[in-house]
Design a protein around this motif. Structure first.
Motif, PDB file in Angstrom:
ATOM      1  N   THR A 143       0.838  -1.211   0.000  1.00 12.72           N
ATOM      2  CA  THR A 143       0.000   0.000   0.000  1.00 12.72           C
ATOM      3  C   THR A 143       0.876   1.266   0.000  1.00 12.72           C
ATOM      4  O   THR A 143       0.619   2.210  -0.751  1.00 12.72           O
ATOM      5  N   GLU A 166      -4.792  -4.790  -2.142  1.00 11.97           N
ATOM      6  CA  GLU A 166      -5.701  -5.810  -1.614  1.00 11.97           C
ATOM      7  C   GLU A 166      -6.245  -6.682  -2.731  1.00 11.97           C
ATOM      8  O   GLU A 166      -6.434  -7.880  -2.558  1.00 11.97           O
ATOM      9  N   ARG A 185      -6.064   4.397   6.189  1.00 13.44           N
ATOM     10  CA  ARG A 185      -4.928   3.478   6.362  1.00 13.44           C
ATOM     11  C   ARG A 185      -5.169   2.514   7.519  1.00 13.44           C
ATOM     12  O   ARG A 185      -5.742   2.877   8.533  1.00 13.44           O
TER      13      ARG A 185
HETATM   14  N1  ASP Z   1      -3.232  -2.123   3.228  1.00  7.32           N
HETATM   15  C1  ASP Z   1      -3.876  -1.055   3.924  1.00  7.32           C
HETATM   16  C2  ASP Z   1      -2.854  -0.164   4.592  1.00  7.32           C
HETATM   17  O1  ASP Z   1      -1.689  -0.459   4.592  1.00  7.32           O
HETATM   18  C3  ASP Z   1      -4.889  -1.531   4.882  1.00  7.32           C
HETATM   19  C4  ASP Z   1      -4.357  -2.328   6.038  1.00  7.32           C
HETATM   20  O2  ASP Z   1      -3.179  -2.649   6.098  1.00  7.32           O
HETATM   21  O3  ASP Z   1      -5.148  -2.644   6.928  1.00  7.32           O
HETATM   22  O4  ASP Z   1      -3.217   0.846   5.123  1.00  7.32           O
END
Ligand code: ASP
Ligand code: MG
Length: 471
Positions: free
Chosen positions: A49, A133, A213
Motif C-alpha cells: 500500500t 488488496e 490506512r
Molecule cells: N493495506 C492497507 C494499509 O496499509 C490496509 C491495512 O493494512 O489494513 O493501510
C-alpha cells in the motif's frame, strides 16, 4: 461458530508467510466444531500500500510512462513470486497468474493515465492503492484452494462494503449491512470461505473507495457486525494489545482484557494496533474482538469486549504520540473565548487537521491545541487566515512548540476513582518532568498530557511503573 479473521501486514509479506496463514486458516476451519463458518479478510502484501501511494504520487509529478511500466512490472513480479512460493498446484497457479496479469495491466493503464494527466485525485488514488488488496486476496484464496479449502475472493464492493464517496476515508452507508449479509451469508451456507479484500469499499455507483490506512481491521469488524459473527480475530505479529510500546517501556506486558472504550481511546491516541474506527461497528451487538498472536496461535491474545468489573483498572495502558506540536492561541479582547474556539476549530476542520488534545485557560482567553507535528505548518497557515477574513481580528497572537510529545493514560476504572490524576502527575514530579499541557475528557477514560519530547519515554516508564501496568 461464525468467525471473521483478518490478516495483514507482515503476516502476508511473501509466499511463505501466505502459505503459513492459509495452513492456519485450514487448521482452524477443520478443528473441533465441524459447522464452523469462516470469513477471511486480508490486507495488501506488506508495504505494498505504501509503495502504491508513493509511486502514484511520484508518477503524477514526474509523468514518466516508462517508469510507470517498470513499477507495474515490479509489483507483478512480487505477486507472481508470492503466488508460486505459496501454491504448488499448477492449475491454480496458472489461473492465478492470469488474474495477476489482468489486474496489473488494469493498474498499468491507470498509472499511465496519471502520468499523462499529471495529477492524482483522491478518487484515482483510492483506485490505484486498491490493487494492493485486490492482488493479495486472490493469492490467499488460491493458496487455500490448493490446500483443499473451498475459498473464493471478493473485493470490498463484492462483499457489500458500500460506502459514501469520501475517498481516502470512506464511511459505510446506511443499509450496507444488509448488502454485506446478502453477499456473505449465502457463501457460508455453501461452506465456502470468502476471502475479502480489506481496506477497500465501493460506492453505490461502483467506484472504488478506501476506508483509511490500516482499514482492514475496520473491514473485518464491519463484516463481523453485519453477519452477527460470534467473534472477530485480528491476527497480528504481536502478543496482543500491550500495556505500552515495548520499544519504549521494556517491561510492557500483554493486556489480557480491554474494554471497547479503552481500545478506542488507545487507537485514537496513536497506538497503531487498531484502526481507530474498527471498534465502533461491534459495540452495539457486543461482539468480542480478539487480537491474536500469529507467532503463538494458541495464545488467547487480547480480548476486547464489555469490561467485567473485576478486571477494571484505573490505568491499564499508556500510549505516546511522539511527534506532536502544540499551538497556544490568545484571543483578541473583542471576542469571546467560544468565538475564538469556534473559528479555530472551523479553520482546522476545513483543512482536515485532527486535534489530538485541547485545553483552555480561563483567564487570558487562551486555548492550547495539540496536533500531529507534520500538520503544524498547515494548522498555522489556517489559523493565520482567520484574522484576514471578518472585520475585527479574532486572534491576538499565537505561539507554537513542535518539540513535544503527547502521552495518553487509558483505563476505564479511572472514572470515579479519586487520585488517579494525582498519581500520574506525582510520578512525573518524582522524575522531574514538567508538564506543558493537560487534558482529561469528562468521560474519564483517558488522562492525556504533553511534555518535552526528550522527557516522553521517561514519563511513560514512570507512569507504567507507578500503576504497575501489565501486572
Ligand atoms: N493495506 C492497507 C494499509 O496499509 C490496509 C491495512 O493494512 O489494513 O493501510
Ligand atoms: Mg497494509
Amino acid at each position: 461458530m461464525r468467525l471473521v479473521m483478518k490478516f495483514g501486514g507482515v503476516a502476508v509479506a511473501d509466499g511463505r508467510r501466505i502459505r503459513a496463514v492459509a495452513e492456519l486458516i485450514k487448521r482452524i476451519k477443520e478443528e473441533g466444531n465441524k459447522n464452523k463458518e469462516l470469513v477471511v479478510v486480508t490486507s495488501a502484501l506488506f508495504k505494498v500500500t505504501d509503495m502504491l501511494h508513493e509511486n502514484a504520487m511520484r508518477l503524477a509529478r514526474e509523468g514518466d510512462i516508462d517508469d510507470a511500466k517498470e513499477f507495474v512490472a515490479e509489483i507483478r513480479e512480487r505477486h507472481e513470486g508470492a503466488a508460486s512460493e505459496a501454491i504448488a498446484d499448477e492449475q491454480i497457479l496458472g489461473e492465478l497468474r492470469e488474474e495477476i496479469k489482468r489486474r496489473t495491466s488494469d493498474m498499468e493503464k491507470a498509472l499511465i493515465g496519471i502520468c499523462l494527466l499529471g495529477e492524482l485525485t483522491a478518487r484515482s488514488c483510492d483506485y490505484i492503492v486498491s490493487f494492493g488488496e485486490r492482488l493479495a486476496a486472490p493469492i490467499l484464496a488460491g493458496t487455500l484452494r490448493s490446500l483443499g479449502i473451498d475459498a473464493c475472493h471478493l473485493s470490498g464492493g463484492e462483499a457489500g462494503i458500500i460506502t459514501n464517496d469520501e475517498y481516502g476515508n470512506a464511511q459505510l452507508i446506511k443499509g450496507a449491512e444488509g448488502d454485506i449479509r446478502a453477499r456473505i451469508v449465502p457463501l457460508l451456507a455453501q461452506n465456502k470461505v470468502p476471502v475479502v479484500c480489506g481496506y477497500i469499499g465501493e460506492t453505490r455507483r461502483g467506484i472504488i473507495t478506501t476506508l483509511g490506512r490500516g482499514g482492514s481491521d475496520y473491514t473485518a469488524t464491519l463484516i463481523g457486525a453485519a453477519i452477527d459473527a460470534d467473534e472477530i480475530w485480528l491476527w497480528k505479529e504481536t502478543e496482543g494489545i500491550m500495556s505500552a510500546d515495548p520499544k519504549i517501556v521494556p517491561n510492557a506486558r500483554k493486556v489480557p482484557y480491554i474494554s471497547y472504550i479503552e481500545a478506542m481511546e488507545l487507537s485514537y491516541f496513536g497506538a497503531s494496533i487498531l484502526h481507530p474506527r474498527a471498534i465502533e461497528p461491534v459495540i452495539e451487538k457486543d461482539i468480542p474482538i480478539r487480537v491474536k498472536n500469529l507467532t503463538n496461535p494458541e495464545d488467547e491474545g487480547t480480548l476486547i469486549g464489555k469490561e467485567p468489573e473485576h478486571t477494571k483498572k484505573a490505568a491499564k495502558a499508556i500510549t505516546l504520540i511522539e511527534d506532536t506540536a502544540i499551538i497556544n492561541i490568545a484571543g483578541s479582547g473583542m471576542s469571546s473565548i467560544s468565538e475564538v474556539a469556534a473559528r479555530v476549530f472551523n479553520a482546522l476542520a476545513a483543512e482536515k487537521i485532527d486535534v489530538i488534545m485541547v485545553s483552555q485557560g480561563s483567564s487570558e482567553r487562551t486555548i492550547s491545541i495539540a496536533v500531529e507535528r507534520t500538520k503544524l505548518h498547515r494548522a498555522i497557515e489556517a489559523i493565520k487566515r482567520i484574522n484576514t477574513t471578518g472585520t475585527s481580528p479574532i486572534i491576538r497572537e499565537f505561539t507554537s512548540n513542535s518539540n513535544v510529545s503527547a502521552v495518553g493514560v487509558v483505563g476505564a476504572g479511572m472514572a470515579g476513582t479519586p487520585g488517579v490524576a494525582g498519581k500520574v502527575f506525582s510520578a512525573l514530579g518524582k522524575e522531574g518532568i514538567s508538564v506543558i499541557m493537560i487534558s482529561q475528557g469528562s468521560s474519564e477514560y483517558n488522562i492525556s498530557f504533553v511534555v518535552e519530547r526528550g522527557d516522553a519515554y521517561r514519563a511513560a516508564r514512570a507512569i507504567h511503573e507507578m500503576f504497575e501496568m501489565g501486572r
